[in-house]
Design a protein around this motif. Structure first.
Motif, PDB file in Angstrom:
ATOM      1  N   GLY A   1       0.810  -1.212   0.000  1.00  0.00           N
ATOM      2  CA  GLY A   1       0.000   0.000   0.000  1.00  0.00           C
ATOM      3  C   GLY A   1       0.842   1.259   0.000  1.00  0.00           C
ATOM      4  N   ARG A   2       2.133   1.109   0.361  1.00  0.00           N
ATOM      5  CA  ARG A   2       3.037   2.262   0.452  1.00  0.00           C
ATOM      6  C   ARG A   2       3.805   2.457  -0.846  1.00  0.00           C
ATOM      7  NH1 ARG A   2       6.763   0.772   3.554  1.00  0.00           N
ATOM      8  NH2 ARG A   2       6.116  -1.395   3.739  1.00  0.00           N
ATOM      9  N   TRP A   3       4.564   1.429  -1.254  1.00  0.00           N
ATOM     10  CA  TRP A   3       5.327   1.440  -2.510  1.00  0.00           C
ATOM     11  C   TRP A   3       5.857   0.042  -2.797  1.00  0.00           C
ATOM     12  CZ3 TRP A   3       7.387   6.365  -0.172  1.00  0.00           C
ATOM     13  CH2 TRP A   3       7.943   6.129   1.088  1.00  0.00           C
ATOM     14  N   TYR A   4       6.599  -0.094  -3.880  1.00  0.00           N
ATOM     15  CA  TYR A   4       7.131  -1.411  -4.248  1.00  0.00           C
ATOM     16  C   TYR A   4       8.367  -1.722  -3.410  1.00  0.00           C
ATOM     17  CZ  TYR A   4       3.956  -2.054  -8.175  1.00  0.00           C
ATOM     18  OH  TYR A   4       2.827  -2.248  -8.939  1.00  0.00           O
TER      19      TYR A   4
ATOM     20  N   PRO B   1      11.968  11.273  -6.676  1.00  0.00           N
ATOM     21  CA  PRO B   1      10.563  10.913  -6.502  1.00  0.00           C
ATOM     22  C   PRO B   1      10.312   9.976  -5.328  1.00  0.00           C
ATOM     23  CG  PRO B   1      11.529   9.600  -8.244  1.00  0.00           C
ATOM     24  CD  PRO B   1      12.592  10.562  -7.802  1.00  0.00           C
ATOM     25  N   GLY B   2      11.384   9.423  -4.741  1.00  0.00           N
ATOM     26  CA  GLY B   2      11.212   8.438  -3.674  1.00  0.00           C
ATOM     27  C   GLY B   2      11.064   7.048  -4.245  1.00  0.00           C
ATOM     28  N   PRO B   3      10.752   6.067  -3.404  1.00  0.00           N
ATOM     29  CA  PRO B   3      10.608   4.689  -3.877  1.00  0.00           C
ATOM     30  C   PRO B   3       9.536   4.545  -4.953  1.00  0.00           C
ATOM     31  CG  PRO B   3      10.786   4.758  -1.491  1.00  0.00           C
ATOM     32  CD  PRO B   3      10.647   6.178  -1.936  1.00  0.00           C
ATOM     33  N   ALA B   4       9.694   3.504  -5.757  1.00  0.00           N
ATOM     34  CA  ALA B   4       8.784   3.268  -6.881  1.00  0.00           C
ATOM     35  C   ALA B   4       7.358   3.006  -6.407  1.00  0.00           C
ATOM     36  CB  ALA B   4       9.279   2.081  -7.699  1.00  0.00           C
ATOM     37  N   ILE B   5       6.404   3.636  -7.066  1.00  0.00           N
ATOM     38  CA  ILE B   5       4.991   3.367  -6.782  1.00  0.00           C
ATOM     39  C   ILE B   5       4.252   2.836  -8.015  1.00  0.00           C
ATOM     40  CG2 ILE B   5       4.893   5.072  -4.916  1.00  0.00           C
ATOM     41  CD1 ILE B   5       3.281   6.880  -6.870  1.00  0.00           C
ATOM     42  N   THR B   6       4.955   2.702  -9.148  1.00  0.00           N
ATOM     43  CA  THR B   6       4.372   2.143 -10.365  1.00  0.00           C
ATOM     44  C   THR B   6       5.343   1.146 -10.980  1.00  0.00           C
ATOM     45  OG1 THR B   6       5.319   3.770 -11.886  1.00  0.00           O
ATOM     46  CG2 THR B   6       3.219   4.363 -10.834  1.00  0.00           C
TER      47      THR B   6
ATOM     48  N   VAL C   1      -0.861   1.006  -9.007  1.00  0.00           N
ATOM     49  CA  VAL C   1      -0.241   2.166  -8.368  1.00  0.00           C
ATOM     50  C   VAL C   1      -0.366   2.027  -6.852  1.00  0.00           C
ATOM     51  CG1 VAL C   1      -0.289   4.675  -8.123  1.00  0.00           C
ATOM     52  CG2 VAL C   1      -0.818   3.628 -10.340  1.00  0.00           C
ATOM     53  N   CYS C   2       0.745   2.169  -6.146  1.00  0.00           N
ATOM     54  CA  CYS C   2       0.735   2.111  -4.676  1.00  0.00           C
ATOM     55  C   CYS C   2       0.264   3.465  -4.151  1.00  0.00           C
ATOM     56  CB  CYS C   2       2.117   1.785  -4.141  1.00  0.00           C
ATOM     57  SG  CYS C   2       2.818   0.248  -4.809  1.00  0.00           S
ATOM     58  N   PRO C   3      -0.809   3.523  -3.370  1.00  0.00           N
ATOM     59  CA  PRO C   3      -1.463   4.802  -3.093  1.00  0.00           C
ATOM     60  C   PRO C   3      -0.841   5.668  -2.007  1.00  0.00           C
ATOM     61  CG  PRO C   3      -2.722   3.016  -2.117  1.00  0.00           C
ATOM     62  CD  PRO C   3      -1.609   2.371  -2.900  1.00  0.00           C
ATOM     63  N   ALA C   4      -0.178   5.087  -1.014  1.00  0.00           N
ATOM     64  CA  ALA C   4       0.194   5.881   0.162  1.00  0.00           C
ATOM     65  C   ALA C   4       1.484   6.670  -0.031  1.00  0.00           C
ATOM     66  CB  ALA C   4       0.312   4.987   1.385  1.00  0.00           C
ATOM     67  N   ALA C   5       2.478   6.061  -0.698  1.00  0.00           N
ATOM     68  CA  ALA C   5       3.777   6.719  -0.913  1.00  0.00           C
ATOM     69  C   ALA C   5       4.322   7.311   0.380  1.00  0.00           C
ATOM     70  CB  ALA C   5       3.674   7.777  -2.013  1.00  0.00           C
ATOM     71  N   ASN C   6       4.382   6.468   1.398  1.00  0.00           N
ATOM     72  CA  ASN C   6       4.885   6.912   2.698  1.00  0.00           C
ATOM     73  C   ASN C   6       5.559   5.736   3.399  1.00  0.00           C
ATOM     74  OD1 ASN C   6       5.427   8.441   4.950  1.00  0.00           O
ATOM     75  ND2 ASN C   6       3.311   8.979   5.387  1.00  0.00           N
TER      76      ASN C   6
ATOM     77  N   LEU D   1      10.304   6.095  19.650  1.00  0.00           N
ATOM     78  CA  LEU D   1       9.931   6.299  18.254  1.00  0.00           C
ATOM     79  C   LEU D   1      11.172   6.671  17.452  1.00  0.00           C
ATOM     80  CD1 LEU D   1       7.554   6.531  16.194  1.00  0.00           C
ATOM     81  CD2 LEU D   1       7.481   8.965  16.784  1.00  0.00           C
ATOM     82  N   VAL D   2      11.498   5.860  16.439  1.00  0.00           N
ATOM     83  CA  VAL D   2      12.675   6.096  15.603  1.00  0.00           C
ATOM     84  C   VAL D   2      12.301   6.909  14.371  1.00  0.00           C
ATOM     85  CG1 VAL D   2      14.478   4.983  14.217  1.00  0.00           C
ATOM     86  CG2 VAL D   2      13.762   3.969  16.393  1.00  0.00           C
ATOM     87  N   ARG D   3      11.166   6.575  13.743  1.00  0.00           N
ATOM     88  CA  ARG D   3      10.750   7.269  12.526  1.00  0.00           C
ATOM     89  C   ARG D   3       9.237   7.295  12.453  1.00  0.00           C
ATOM     90  NH1 ARG D   3      12.329   4.507   7.005  1.00  0.00           N
ATOM     91  NH2 ARG D   3      10.412   3.342   7.401  1.00  0.00           N
ATOM     92  N   THR D   4       8.690   8.454  12.149  1.00  0.00           N
ATOM     93  CA  THR D   4       7.255   8.544  11.937  1.00  0.00           C
ATOM     94  C   THR D   4       6.905   8.069  10.537  1.00  0.00           C
ATOM     95  OG1 THR D   4       7.472  10.834  11.206  1.00  0.00           O
ATOM     96  CG2 THR D   4       6.998  10.466  13.536  1.00  0.00           C
ATOM     97  N   GLY D   5       5.675   7.641  10.361  1.00  0.00           N
ATOM     98  CA  GLY D   5       5.218   7.146   9.078  1.00  0.00           C
ATOM     99  C   GLY D   5       3.708   7.022   9.090  1.00  0.00           C
ATOM    100  N   LEU D   6       3.186   5.982   8.445  1.00  0.00           N
ATOM    101  CA  LEU D   6       1.740   5.850   8.302  1.00  0.00           C
ATOM    102  C   LEU D   6       1.028   5.580   9.623  1.00  0.00           C
ATOM    103  CD1 LEU D   6       1.459   3.935   4.915  1.00  0.00           C
ATOM    104  CD2 LEU D   6       0.732   6.266   5.406  1.00  0.00           C
TER     105      LEU D   6
END
Length: 216
Positions: free
Chosen positions: A27-30, A147-152, A175-180, A194-199
């Motif tokens: 849901g985030r990316w590939y 662009p960050g990690p691949a989402i397509t 297409v991965c929708p969240a990109a996070n 907490l090391v890293r914030t995210g979804l």
């Protein structure tokens, strides 16, 4: 390299068991996946991504029970696992057996552990080896044009060309929708940090723990 559908995960699992690489949508990316105990396959990913030394790949456990077989879960880790797994949360956990840490050095010690929803979780359940995964992108590019990690799928192909990696299969998830990112919590320390914030939002982590979580 073949593009396959989610219904063909058995072929993807066999490729990983044979030492190959597979790219899976979330849901985030590939994500690029390999056998976590196969040092060569994991090193290929780290080298291709130009990933900094010591930055671990994620260990994708198939279930909480399987996670407890290999890792020590503190009371805080158990609360977070119960609240958010399967989901977009990774926990830094100590290995039960030092030999396991040595055999899975690409995922670190403590290990970065998650139980994933969707196709990635299905693959973790299908493979007969431990699964390592990381985002499909070149590490360390913080430029405005990154662009960050691949989402397509097209972006996956670009990543493979840039990295020189050879994947046996790409599983097409659209297409991965969240990109996070996943949220990361360190449960190796005495008090979870907490090391890293995210979804998974920091407020949600604090609510599950019953106390305000501090940052590492």
């Amino acid at each position: 390299m073949r593009v396959i559908g989610p219904e063909d995960l058995e072929a993807a699992a066999q490729a990983i068991e044979g030492g190959g690489l597979v790219i899976i949508p979330t849901g985030r990316w590939y994500m690029v996946c390999a056998d976590a105990s196969n040092a060569q396959a994991c090193d290929d990913i780290i080298t291709g991504k130009r990933r900094p030394s010591g930055k671990p790949l994620a260990y994708v456990a198939p279930s909480v029970a399987a996670c407890k077989d290999r890792f020590i879960l503190s009371p805080e880790a158990k609360r977070l696992a119960s609240a958010f797994w399967p989901g977009d949360l990774a926990l830094l956990l100590p290995w039960k057996n030092p030999e396991d840490a040595t055999q899975h050095s690409a995922v670190g010690s403590p290990a970065l552990v998650t139980i994933a929803p969707g196709i990635l979780g299905d693959l973790a359940s299908a493979v007969k080896v431990p699964l390592a995964a990381t985002t499909a992108n070149i590490s360390g590019d913080a430029s405005p044009n990154d662009p960050g990690p691949a989402i397509t799928i097209d972006q996956v192909h670009s990543f493979l060309a840039d990295s020189g990696l050879e994947a046996d299969f790409i599983v097409d998830g659209g297409v991965c929708p969240a990109a996070n990112h996943m949220t990361i919590v360190d449960c190796f320390t005495t008090e979870a940090r907490l090391v890293r914030t995210g979804l998974v939002h920091q407020r949600a982590i604090s609510a599950a723990l019953g106390t305000e979580i501090r940052t590492a």
